[in-house]
Design an enzyme around this catalytic site. Sequence first.
Site, PDB file in Angstrom:
ATOM      1  N   ASP A 104     -20.740  -2.345 -52.895  1.00  0.00           N
ATOM      2  CA  ASP A 104     -21.354  -2.488 -51.651  1.00  0.00           C
ATOM      3  C   ASP A 104     -20.081  -1.796 -50.507  1.00  0.00           C
ATOM      4  O   ASP A 104     -18.997  -2.344 -50.403  1.00  0.00           O
ATOM      5  CB  ASP A 104     -21.485  -3.930 -51.215  1.00  0.00           C
ATOM      6  CG  ASP A 104     -22.512  -4.082 -50.143  1.00  0.00           C
ATOM      7  OD1 ASP A 104     -22.549  -3.085 -49.084  1.00  0.00           O
ATOM      8  OD2 ASP A 104     -23.442  -5.071 -50.305  1.00  0.00           O
ATOM      9  N   ASP A 206     -24.006   0.171 -46.749  1.00  0.00           N
ATOM     10  CA  ASP A 206     -24.096  -0.875 -45.629  1.00  0.00           C
ATOM     11  C   ASP A 206     -24.505  -0.144 -44.235  1.00  0.00           C
ATOM     12  O   ASP A 206     -23.904   0.635 -43.796  1.00  0.00           O
ATOM     13  CB  ASP A 206     -23.148  -1.854 -45.433  1.00  0.00           C
ATOM     14  CG  ASP A 206     -23.431  -2.948 -44.454  1.00  0.00           C
ATOM     15  OD1 ASP A 206     -24.356  -3.745 -45.067  1.00  0.00           O
ATOM     16  OD2 ASP A 206     -22.933  -3.190 -43.482  1.00  0.00           O
ATOM     17  N   GLU A 261     -28.657   1.807 -47.228  1.00  0.00           N
ATOM     18  CA  GLU A 261     -29.242   0.726 -46.329  1.00  0.00           C
ATOM     19  C   GLU A 261     -29.721   1.331 -44.903  1.00  0.00           C
ATOM     20  O   GLU A 261     -28.948   1.669 -43.921  1.00  0.00           O
ATOM     21  CB  GLU A 261     -28.462  -0.548 -46.022  1.00  0.00           C
ATOM     22  CG  GLU A 261     -29.392  -1.538 -45.565  1.00  0.00           C
ATOM     23  CD  GLU A 261     -28.620  -2.681 -44.760  1.00  0.00           C
ATOM     24  OE1 GLU A 261     -29.055  -3.825 -44.543  1.00  0.00           O
ATOM     25  OE2 GLU A 261     -27.616  -2.406 -44.377  1.00  0.00           O
ATOM     26  N   ASP A 336     -30.292 -10.754 -46.914  1.00  0.00           N
ATOM     27  CA  ASP A 336     -30.547 -10.905 -45.464  1.00  0.00           C
ATOM     28  C   ASP A 336     -31.861 -11.248 -45.094  1.00  0.00           C
ATOM     29  O   ASP A 336     -32.336 -11.280 -44.041  1.00  0.00           O
ATOM     30  CB  ASP A 336     -30.413  -9.676 -44.692  1.00  0.00           C
ATOM     31  CG  ASP A 336     -28.985  -8.892 -44.874  1.00  0.00           C
ATOM     32  OD1 ASP A 336     -27.953  -9.963 -44.734  1.00  0.00           O
ATOM     33  OD2 ASP A 336     -28.801  -7.713 -44.874  1.00  0.00           O
TER      34      ASP A 336
HETATM   35  C1  GLC Z   1     -25.899  -5.216 -43.470  1.00  0.00           C
HETATM   36  C2  GLC Z   1     -25.892  -6.612 -44.380  1.00  0.00           C
HETATM   37  C3  GLC Z   1     -25.675  -7.621 -43.730  1.00  0.00           C
HETATM   38  C4  GLC Z   1     -24.564  -7.542 -42.634  1.00  0.00           C
HETATM   39  C5  GLC Z   1     -24.842  -6.178 -41.847  1.00  0.00           C
HETATM   40  C6  GLC Z   1     -23.507  -6.196 -41.035  1.00  0.00           C
HETATM   41  O1  GLC Z   1     -27.274  -5.345 -43.103  1.00  0.00           O
HETATM   42  O2  GLC Z   1     -26.837  -6.516 -45.502  1.00  0.00           O
HETATM   43  O3  GLC Z   1     -25.479  -8.695 -44.378  1.00  0.00           O
HETATM   44  O4  GLC Z   1     -24.644  -8.829 -41.928  1.00  0.00           O
HETATM   45  O5  GLC Z   1     -25.053  -5.080 -42.617  1.00  0.00           O
HETATM   46  O6  GLC Z   1     -22.594  -5.642 -42.127  1.00  0.00           O
END
Ligand code: GLC
Length: 568
Positions: A104, A206, A261, A336
């Site tokens: 990640d 991310d 993401e 999440d």
């Molecule tokens: C993404 C992650 C989440 C995190 C956010 C900020 O959405 O999955 O867990 O809080 O990014 O990094």
Amino acid sequence: MTKTIAQMTEWWRRSVVYQVYPRSFNDTTGNGVGDIRGLTEKLDYLKDLGVDIVWLQPVYNSPQNDNGYDVSDYCSIDPMYGTMDDFDELMDELRKRDMHLMLDIVVNHSSTEHKWFKESRKSKDNPYRDYYIWRDPAPDGGVPNNWQSKFGGSAWQYDELTGQYYLALYDKTQADLNWENEKVRQEAADLMRFWADKGVDGFRMDVINLISKDQNFPNDDGTIMTGDGRRYYTDGPRVHEYIKELYERVYGPYDLVTVGEMSSTTLQHCIRYSNPEEREFSMTFNFHHLKVDYPQGKKWELMPYDFEALKGLLSSWQIGMHEGGGWNALFWNNHDQPRALSRFADDGRCRVASAKMLATTLHGLQGTPYVFQGEEIGMPNPKWHNISEFRDIESKNMYRIMIEMGKEPEEAFAIIASRSRDNARTPMQWNYGPQAGFTDGTPWIKVDERYPEINVKMQRTDPNSVFSHYKRLIALRKSEDVLTDGRYVRLDEEHPQIYAYARINDRDTLIVVSNFSSEETEFSLPEAYRHLGSSQAELLVGNMKFVPEWSSNLKLEPYASFMWIIRG
Ligand code: GLC
């Protein structure tokens, strides 16, 4: 542009990914927090399940304000999770089992404890100043604009030392990096190269579609949902350029599998992000299908989910990505999200059938399926009793804000209990011993009280368990080409309880029919498909003893779900 299986040579198109939230997976030291060796210890379990790729969530040094998504050193391992040797051992053990690792990477922002930020805040002419996004106060002395943090409150944080604000779209300790700065882009590529040199096979990026901000930083006038400023930094002006640059610098040369993401994105952008000709990512996550229970897009208000919207969204992404040559990351759950089982089906009496139904529905689609730890044993949202049980920073912020806005504590608690990210973060339930076998110590967050009935030990060898069901679905992805290359056709015509679709390639037709309701119901396949069945339809997987006759009317028990194939 439809590709056939022969053209789909990328190995990850036939893979299944397992997502590990290391904090809650397996603790080998007794400190109440999972660790890298805990994951290594469970690799045989994951191999048995059949997964090819492990996505390991952030284990880098971090103050842990957002459980590791606030990184203070990208090329290190947080002692809480172990050492670099533990990491190397994990890599070796994965290799022995012919499994892959995806790390990640969090480069939209860093922790304010990162040395770059510590330098950056020192003075306006510090060489690192431009690594972050600093702005003068507005003429009235207030915040530079009205953008909101995703975790509540303004996205701007004032720093007295230099009298300017820095942008932080998440927690105030997660400062957004300035991707306009070529040095930042170099640093991001370098840190990924560091891990690629160690042999990792890919990255989960991310919130990567937020890295390019509109440089005018306009106020959001609220005319487009959600009015919090996201229209000015989501899929922003230079985002594709930046990702292409990462592809040329890292993803391409190391031949990595990558998933982006994508927060509040669009189908058109995701086609660009994931079509191989664009040289960006292998695939994308989008969240539209997981907002069908948000009234007017509002996460912190409750409503029953809109089934028709769910089917419509899954369908438009299936068709759109297929036609545009993009590739979906398929998922119901992640760290999440509250557990899909509790959101879209029955996590009580019909829990087992429901978990299998959701699994079959998802694993029949086109894309690369992701399984989030605990999903494969049908873990529901835990039972919460008190607000003090929550650990997540977003949940704690939102609870406080709801109370400040005048909500009754009971109502605010009910919303957090249903929406909190902690629903997915309670420890993995390995057995019916103390703390579900997760730790010998005190877990950092409570173990759900239903672990005596819901755990790996009871399910691993039971052919009727949720675990065995997942195992079958994962194996099918390898044996049935149509799951990878078949085009998608929706079959249910707005049936109020049933979701049904076909996947069709030039040889086979696969049919999935799922009852999402607690009522028995009937469903007629469209005329064009009925003749296919009768004698030839072979049941690949189902979740009921009673398998309906393949005839014009299929009778489906509550949460029944079946996948048939008609071989051409
Ligand atoms: C993404 C992650 C989440 C995190 C956010 C900020 O959405 O999955 O867990 O809080 O990014 O990094």
